[in-house]
Scaffold this active site. Structure first.
Site, PDB file in Angstrom:
ATOM      1  N   LYS A 136       0.805  -1.229   0.000  1.00 55.42           N
ATOM      2  CA  LYS A 136       0.000   0.000   0.000  1.00 55.42           C
ATOM      3  C   LYS A 136       0.837   1.278   0.000  1.00 55.42           C
ATOM      4  CE  LYS A 136      -3.394  -2.683  -0.059  1.00 55.42           C
ATOM      5  NZ  LYS A 136      -3.956  -3.012  -1.358  1.00 55.42           N
ATOM      6  N   HIS A 167     -16.754  -3.350   6.644  1.00 52.16           N
ATOM      7  CA  HIS A 167     -15.843  -3.131   5.525  1.00 52.16           C
ATOM      8  C   HIS A 167     -16.042  -4.125   4.400  1.00 52.16           C
ATOM      9  CE1 HIS A 167     -13.762   0.095   7.514  1.00 52.16           C
ATOM     10  NE2 HIS A 167     -13.695  -0.641   8.603  1.00 52.16           N
ATOM     11  N   ARG A 194      -7.703  -7.526  -9.665  1.00 56.10           N
ATOM     12  CA  ARG A 194      -8.472  -8.750  -9.942  1.00 56.10           C
ATOM     13  C   ARG A 194      -9.825  -8.357 -10.520  1.00 56.10           C
ATOM     14  NH1 ARG A 194      -9.332  -7.572  -4.437  1.00 56.10           N
ATOM     15  NH2 ARG A 194     -11.519  -7.024  -4.136  1.00 56.10           N
ATOM     16  N   GLU A 251      -3.243   9.887   7.393  1.00 59.77           N
ATOM     17  CA  GLU A 251      -3.951  10.573   6.323  1.00 59.77           C
ATOM     18  C   GLU A 251      -4.994  11.510   6.906  1.00 59.77           C
ATOM     19  OE1 GLU A 251      -4.481   7.899   2.384  1.00 59.77           O
ATOM     20  OE2 GLU A 251      -6.330   8.309   3.456  1.00 59.77           O
TER      21      GLU A 251
HETATM   22  C1  MV4 Z   1     -10.566   6.450   4.802  1.00 55.72           C
HETATM   23  C2  MV4 Z   1     -11.772   6.974   5.317  1.00 55.72           C
HETATM   24  C3  MV4 Z   1     -11.821   8.319   5.586  1.00 55.72           C
HETATM   25  N1  MV4 Z   1     -10.730   9.087   5.353  1.00 55.72           N
HETATM   26  N2  MV4 Z   1      -9.523   7.269   4.574  1.00 55.72           N
HETATM   27  C4  MV4 Z   1     -11.788   1.826   5.055  1.00 55.72           C
HETATM   28  C5  MV4 Z   1     -11.075   0.629   4.486  1.00 55.72           C
HETATM   29  C6  MV4 Z   1      -9.785   1.157   3.980  1.00 55.72           C
HETATM   30  N3  MV4 Z   1      -9.326   0.437   2.833  1.00 55.72           N
HETATM   31  C7  MV4 Z   1     -10.056   2.580   3.700  1.00 55.72           C
HETATM   32  N4  MV4 Z   1     -11.174   2.977   4.503  1.00 55.72           N
HETATM   33  C8  MV4 Z   1     -11.445   4.289   4.754  1.00 55.72           C
HETATM   34  N5  MV4 Z   1     -10.426   5.163   4.518  1.00 55.72           N
HETATM   35  C9  MV4 Z   1      -9.616   8.566   4.870  1.00 55.72           C
HETATM   36  N6  MV4 Z   1      -8.547   9.333   4.653  1.00 55.72           N
HETATM   37  C10 MV4 Z   1     -12.840   6.101   5.518  1.00 55.72           C
HETATM   38  C11 MV4 Z   1     -12.686   4.764   5.237  1.00 55.72           C
HETATM   39  C12 MV4 Z   1     -13.848   3.935   5.464  1.00 55.72           C
HETATM   40  C13 MV4 Z   1     -14.495   3.290   4.398  1.00 55.72           C
HETATM   41  C14 MV4 Z   1     -14.041   3.389   3.089  1.00 55.72           C
HETATM   42  C15 MV4 Z   1     -14.669   2.734   2.066  1.00 55.72           C
HETATM   43  C16 MV4 Z   1     -15.785   1.975   2.330  1.00 55.72           C
HETATM   44  C17 MV4 Z   1     -16.270   1.846   3.611  1.00 55.72           C
HETATM   45  C18 MV4 Z   1     -15.630   2.494   4.660  1.00 55.72           C
HETATM   46  C19 MV4 Z   1     -16.131   2.366   5.961  1.00 55.72           C
HETATM   47  C20 MV4 Z   1     -15.488   3.014   6.985  1.00 55.72           C
HETATM   48  C21 MV4 Z   1     -14.338   3.782   6.738  1.00 55.72           C
END
Ligand code: MV4
Length: 504
Positions: free
Chosen positions: A121, A240, A297, A205
């Site tokens: 990542k 998630h 994928r 972040e």
């Molecule tokens: C975030 C975010 C808010 N701000 N990054 C959740 C899984 C991970 N791969 C990235 N995620 C998030 N990153 C920043 N800078 C909120 C989430 C997040 C989220 C993102 C996509 C789909 C569902 C989610 C549920 C909670 C938090």
């Protein structure tokens, strides 16, 4: 048909609905299909759909669907010349892609180096930043010391999000609102990441409040052509994990779509991508978008893209893997109508989506105009505890979003499942919820609006079949002479073969 002469037989290194999805396209292309199965999958529908099937090991995925050597052995025995990994299992394992190439097998997926680049990542973030793909303000690389990290957090501005470098599934993720909580949160994130991934590195972040998850489907050939097939809105998730996806997103303007699509294409080009892939973005209320990650994928939710573009993504994957150039350019593509996918899982929405595997006593999927169901289990079969508890994907298409929603309500109403709880009542809840219907929702939809008490309290059909289940189980227990199920690999060591039914 165009020439796919370098591929004749495809080993499908997966199970369930995605294995069947891939085999169906192979059969349409006149390709021979080879299935693999673990012991409890010996009578699974994906085994019967294939031209040949080979047993690869016991239930545990680590000893079957994740066993590279077992898969390569089957490829050799069956004479397969290509491998499709599906999603999950070995689909994003660069070593497997490499091992296939070393065995002279065409891996139907991206080059190992692209998988590697996007799997790390922090390396991916650095690469994306260099390519000019928008990123949330933050530290591109992992930060080691709490003091330097806290300093960076102050520069970024609170609230901040601490994320695991090894990434995925929200594990090791911590929101910090106040500087005084930073150090403790970072230590917790690090230890959680260490436990989950064996890698405790984290980065910081800017926290995007109430974001949407919008991802772009990309397709690249080996001749330098890369296009996108528009976006999928995937904000409705629990733990998630996506439950409802749609295409297109109701909030993007044509200009924003073009801008994000260009960024997704740049992301793919920056890592030398070939084949189908997905670039995930977080999108805030002002439609600012930020790169999250790239999935190397075919994704579960790919059918909504197929529905609005008319393109068979698996066919494109195979053609591109065979070395053919893409048959169309970006400007040849357009969005036709609207599609929604509801994932039907064996889970209890009233018990925090706790998996509820077991025998599938009744499975009568909806059909009719505008409805597609990709199921991996059939009536009389079983949702096994060993694997993902998804039963099927229900996809509806309509001329516009409202039409697709009305069709989804109709299809959910028509769906009969007995023997287990499913996510169908949750999907029904969402399809009539004002936030979903108006398009005004974020990744917090479930946390904000979902109240299990709002679900229909009892389900007479479920109760009826639960009663039948009890009777049938009692009957099964009383049977002492039930013959053992036989393996579909006969004792002579030769695989079970199906007569090919398709017409060349
Ligand atoms: C975030 C975010 C808010 N701000 N990054 C959740 C899984 C991970 N791969 C990235 N995620 C998030 N990153 C920043 N800078 C909120 C989430 C997040 C989220 C993102 C996509 C789909 C569902 C989610 C549920 C909670 C938090």
């Amino acid at each position: 048909m165009t020439d796919s002469s370098s591929i004749d037989t495809v080993l499908v290194a997966n199970r369930g609905e995605i294995a069947m999805r891939i085999m169906r396209t192979c059969q349409e292309l006149g390709l021979r299909t080879v299935a693999v199965y673990s012991t409890p999958d010996r009578r699974a529908p994906h085994v019967r759909l294939a031209d040949e099937a080979y047993h690869i090991g016991p239930a545990a995925a680590s000893e079957s669907y994740l066993d590279m050597q077992a898969l390569l052995d089957v490829a050799a025995r069956s004479g397969a010349d290509a491998v499709h990994p599906g999603y999950g299992f070995l689909s994003e394992n660069a070593d497997f892609a490499e091992a296939c190439a070393d065995a002279n097998l065409t891996f139907i997926g991206p080059p190992p180096d692209a998988i590697r680049a996007m799997g790390d990542k922090t390396a991916a973030r650095t690469l994306m930043k260099e390519a000019g793909v928008p990123m949330a303000p933050g530290t591109p690389n992992a930060v080691e010391h709490v003091e330097t990290a806290a300093e960076k957090a102050g520069e970024i501005g609170y609230p901040v999000l601490i994320k695991a470098a090894a990434g995925g599934g929200g594990k090791g993720m911590r929101i910090v609102h106040e500087p005084e909580n930073f150090a403790r949160a970072m230590e917790m994130a690090q230890s959680e990441a260490q436990n989950a991934f064996g890698d405790g590195r984290v980065f910081v972040e800017k926290y995007i409040d109430q974001p949407r998850h919008i991802e772009f489907q990309i397709l690249a050939d080996a001749h330098g052509n890369t296009i996108h097939l528009f976006e999928r809105e995937c904000s409705i998730q629990r733990r998630h994990q996506k439950v409802i996806e749609e295409a297109p997103s109701s909030i993007l303007t044509p200009e924003k779509r073009a801008e994000m699509g260009e960024a997704a294409v740049a992301a793919a080009q920056a890592c030398g991508y070939v084949n189908a892939g997905t670039v995930e973005f977080l999108v805030d209320a002002e439609l600012n978008f930020y790169f999250m990650e790239m999935n190397t994928r075919l994704q579960v939710e790919h059918p909504v893209t197929e529905a609005i573009t008319g393109i068979d993504l698996v066919a494109e994957q195979i053609r591109v893997a065979a070395g053919e150039p893409l048959g169309y350019a970006q400007d040849d593509l357009s969005i036709d109508g609207h599609a929604i996918e509801c994932r039907v899982y064996a889970e209890n929405p009233t018990e925090n989506f706790l998996p509820d595997p077991g025998p599938l006593l009744r499975h009568a999927a909806p059909s009719g105009v505008g409805v597609r169901v990709d199921a991996g289990v059939e009536e009389g079969g079983e949702v096994l505890i060993h694997y993902d508890p998804m039963i099927s994907k229900l996809v509806t298409w309509g001329s516009d979003r409202d039409h697709a929603i009305r069709r989804m309500r109709r299809a959910l109403h028509e769906y009969e499942i007995a023997g287990m709880h499913t996510t169908i009542p949750f999907c029904q809840f969402a399809m009539q919820h004002e936030a979903f219907c108006s398009g005004q929702f974020s990744t917090h939809f479930v946390d904000t609006y979902f109240d299990p008490k709002a679900l229909h309290p009892s389900n007479a059909t479920f109760d009826l079949y639960a009663a039948l289940a009890a009777v049938s189980e009692a009957h099964a227990r009383s049977e002492t002479d039930t013959p053992e199920l036989t393996d579909t690999t006969p004792s002579n060591g030769r695989p079970w073969r199906r007569r090919r039914r398709h017409i060349r």
